[in-house]
Design a protein around this motif. Structure first.
Motif, PDB file in Angstrom:
ATOM      1  N   ILE A   1       0.829  -1.204   0.000  1.00  0.00           N
ATOM      2  CA  ILE A   1       0.000   0.000   0.000  1.00  0.00           C
ATOM      3  C   ILE A   1       0.866   1.257   0.000  1.00  0.00           C
ATOM      4  O   ILE A   1       0.658   2.182  -0.795  1.00  0.00           O
ATOM      5  CB  ILE A   1      -0.949  -0.001   1.215  1.00  0.00           C
ATOM      6  N   VAL A   2       1.839   1.297   0.905  1.00  0.00           N
ATOM      7  CA  VAL A   2       2.681   2.484   1.006  1.00  0.00           C
ATOM      8  C   VAL A   2       3.538   2.670  -0.235  1.00  0.00           C
ATOM      9  O   VAL A   2       3.742   3.794  -0.704  1.00  0.00           O
ATOM     10  CB  VAL A   2       3.546   2.413   2.285  1.00  0.00           C
ATOM     11  N   HIS A   3       4.040   1.573  -0.802  1.00  0.00           N
ATOM     12  CA  HIS A   3       4.811   1.669  -2.034  1.00  0.00           C
ATOM     13  C   HIS A   3       3.966   2.291  -3.145  1.00  0.00           C
ATOM     14  O   HIS A   3       4.436   3.170  -3.893  1.00  0.00           O
ATOM     15  CB  HIS A   3       5.306   0.295  -2.461  1.00  0.00           C
ATOM     16  N   GLY A   4       2.713   1.841  -3.263  1.00  0.00           N
ATOM     17  CA  GLY A   4       1.841   2.392  -4.289  1.00  0.00           C
ATOM     18  C   GLY A   4       1.604   3.882  -4.097  1.00  0.00           C
ATOM     19  O   GLY A   4       1.670   4.669  -5.053  1.00  0.00           O
ATOM     20  N   LEU A   5       1.348   4.289  -2.866  1.00  0.00           N
ATOM     21  CA  LEU A   5       1.064   5.698  -2.588  1.00  0.00           C
ATOM     22  C   LEU A   5       2.278   6.579  -2.841  1.00  0.00           C
ATOM     23  O   LEU A   5       2.174   7.645  -3.469  1.00  0.00           O
ATOM     24  CB  LEU A   5       0.596   5.858  -1.145  1.00  0.00           C
ATOM     25  N   THR A   6       3.447   6.166  -2.358  1.00  0.00           N
ATOM     26  CA  THR A   6       4.637   7.007  -2.524  1.00  0.00           C
ATOM     27  C   THR A   6       5.081   7.051  -3.986  1.00  0.00           C
ATOM     28  O   THR A   6       5.534   8.092  -4.462  1.00  0.00           O
ATOM     29  CB  THR A   6       5.790   6.507  -1.638  1.00  0.00           C
ATOM     30  N   THR A   7       4.917   5.942  -4.701  1.00  0.00           N
ATOM     31  CA  THR A   7       5.244   5.939  -6.125  1.00  0.00           C
ATOM     32  C   THR A   7       4.341   6.910  -6.889  1.00  0.00           C
ATOM     33  O   THR A   7       4.771   7.548  -7.858  1.00  0.00           O
ATOM     34  CB  THR A   7       5.105   4.524  -6.709  1.00  0.00           C
ATOM     35  N   ALA A   8       3.099   7.050  -6.434  1.00  0.00           N
ATOM     36  CA  ALA A   8       2.150   7.952  -7.087  1.00  0.00           C
ATOM     37  C   ALA A   8       2.329   9.400  -6.645  1.00  0.00           C
ATOM     38  O   ALA A   8       1.646  10.281  -7.162  1.00  0.00           O
ATOM     39  CB  ALA A   8       0.725   7.498  -6.793  1.00  0.00           C
ATOM     40  N   GLY A   9       3.221   9.654  -5.699  1.00  0.00           N
ATOM     41  CA  GLY A   9       3.533  11.029  -5.325  1.00  0.00           C
ATOM     42  C   GLY A   9       3.111  11.453  -3.941  1.00  0.00           C
ATOM     43  O   GLY A   9       3.379  12.590  -3.535  1.00  0.00           O
TER      44      GLY A   9
END
Length: 340
Positions: A21-29
């Motif tokens: 979840i966190v990887h997805g959010l941080t990758t998206a900005g």
């Protein structure tokens, strides 16, 4: 609110999905601003997100600069934090299951009713994080195999007993096997049968049991449910019976039967077939073929951040999230003992 300005905090780190979840959010900005010192995976999380500040959960919820609270703690503890965060004017993104009891879902409903545009999202990662399943659902909804009549979902998992925390073995903590991992299958079923518009489904039959964990008699290691919605029947099985020799955590599959063809997604592995994961196979009047889904983007986090910016529902509707949770809670409550 621009995508890059979204600051989020993690409250509860007990399930490995927190990293996805966190990887997805941080990758998206989005910015990982803070975390609460809660959960068995906090140490690993801190070592990964080194800029994340450790703060008590109450302080996080009271901080107006944090727009989104991410929940991946013990399942039975997520709803109370979600309610507090929603009432404080924050968006909430929860790992599945978002709730473990009907009372918790009622509390969420009440908090949403007064949320002033704030959203409660449960990330059903089997659909949103796997290209084959995502493509299968999208294709079926587009009518490529005619009218959908039957959905078959299988969610077998590797038990990995030596790596499981104590709460894993307690169905009051997980909500039971249908509430927990069965929420993936209910999400896929409703997304296909109703278009994820929030139309409720019905439970025709459900059962749960313990067939391979005699040392953990309260554990539910297998569950099945037959669901009906909008004229579509869904048969689903989830379990912790995957053999160690498979080579991955489970042979997850989704089969969609239409009036003009069949779509099958093999999420993690194609047993005795092609290597790798994310396989999509279509059978229709033109023949049998594999569809390459490697080019598809996993964009759930981008869609979510866009929704936070303008109160949209690109990722999924709020009513769909409620409908999925309500459906599996009813299935779990109605379940008979396996084999009876």
């Amino acid at each position: 609110m621009s995508d890059a300005s979204v600051r989020f905090a993690v409250v509860g780190a007990d399930h490995p999905h927190v990293f996805e979840i966190v990887h997805g959010l941080t990758t998206a900005g989005a910015i990982a601003a803070a975390h609460a010192p809660e959960g068995g995976l906090v140490e690993a999380y801190v070592g990964w997100q080194t800029e994340s500040e450790e703060r008590p959960a109450d302080d996080i919820i009271a901080d107006d600069s944090i727009a989104l609270v991410v929940l991946a703690g013990v399942p039975s503890q997520r709803a109370a934090v979600a309610v507090a965060a929603l009432r404080a004017g924050k968006h909430v993104l929860s790992d599945k299951p978002g709730v473990t009891t009907s009372d918790q879902l009622d509390q969420i409903r009440s908090a949403i009713a007064h949320r002033n545009g704030r959203s409660w999202t449960v990330l059903f990662s089997e659909r949103f994080g796997n290209r084959a399943i995502n493509a299968a659902v999208e294709s079926a909804r587009a009518g490529t195999i005619g009218r959908v009549v039957h959905v078959i979902g299988a969610g077998p998992h590797l038990l990995s007993a030596e790596h499981r925390p104590d709460w894993f073995w307690d169905d009051t903590s997980t909500g039971g096997i249908l509430v927990d991992i069965g929420s993936h299958q209910a999400d896929q079923f409703l997304a296909i049968a109703t278009g994820a518009d929030g139309t409720p489904g019905d439970v025709r039959h459900a059962s749960v049991g313990n067939v391979a964990c005699p040392d953990r008699p309260a554990m539910q290691d297998i569950g099945a449910m037959t669901l009906v919605a909008n004229g579509v029947v869904g048969d689903h099985r989830v379990d912790y019976l995957t053999a160690d020799g498979l080579g991955t955590w489970g042979d997850v599959r989704l089969t969609i039967v239409g009036s003009d063809g069949v779509i099958e997604a093999r999420a993690n592995i194609d047993v005795a077939g092609q290597p790798g994961g994310e396989h999509l196979i279509v059978v229709d009047a033109d023949g049998t073929r594999r569809v390459d889904v490697s080019h598809r983007r996993i964009d759930w986090a981008e869609l979510l951040l866009a929704d936070l910016a303008d109160a949209g529902e690109r990722l999924m509707t709020q009513s769909h999230v409620i409908a999925v949770c309500d459906l599996v809670l009813h299935a779990q409550h109605a379940a008979s003992r396996w084999g009876e």
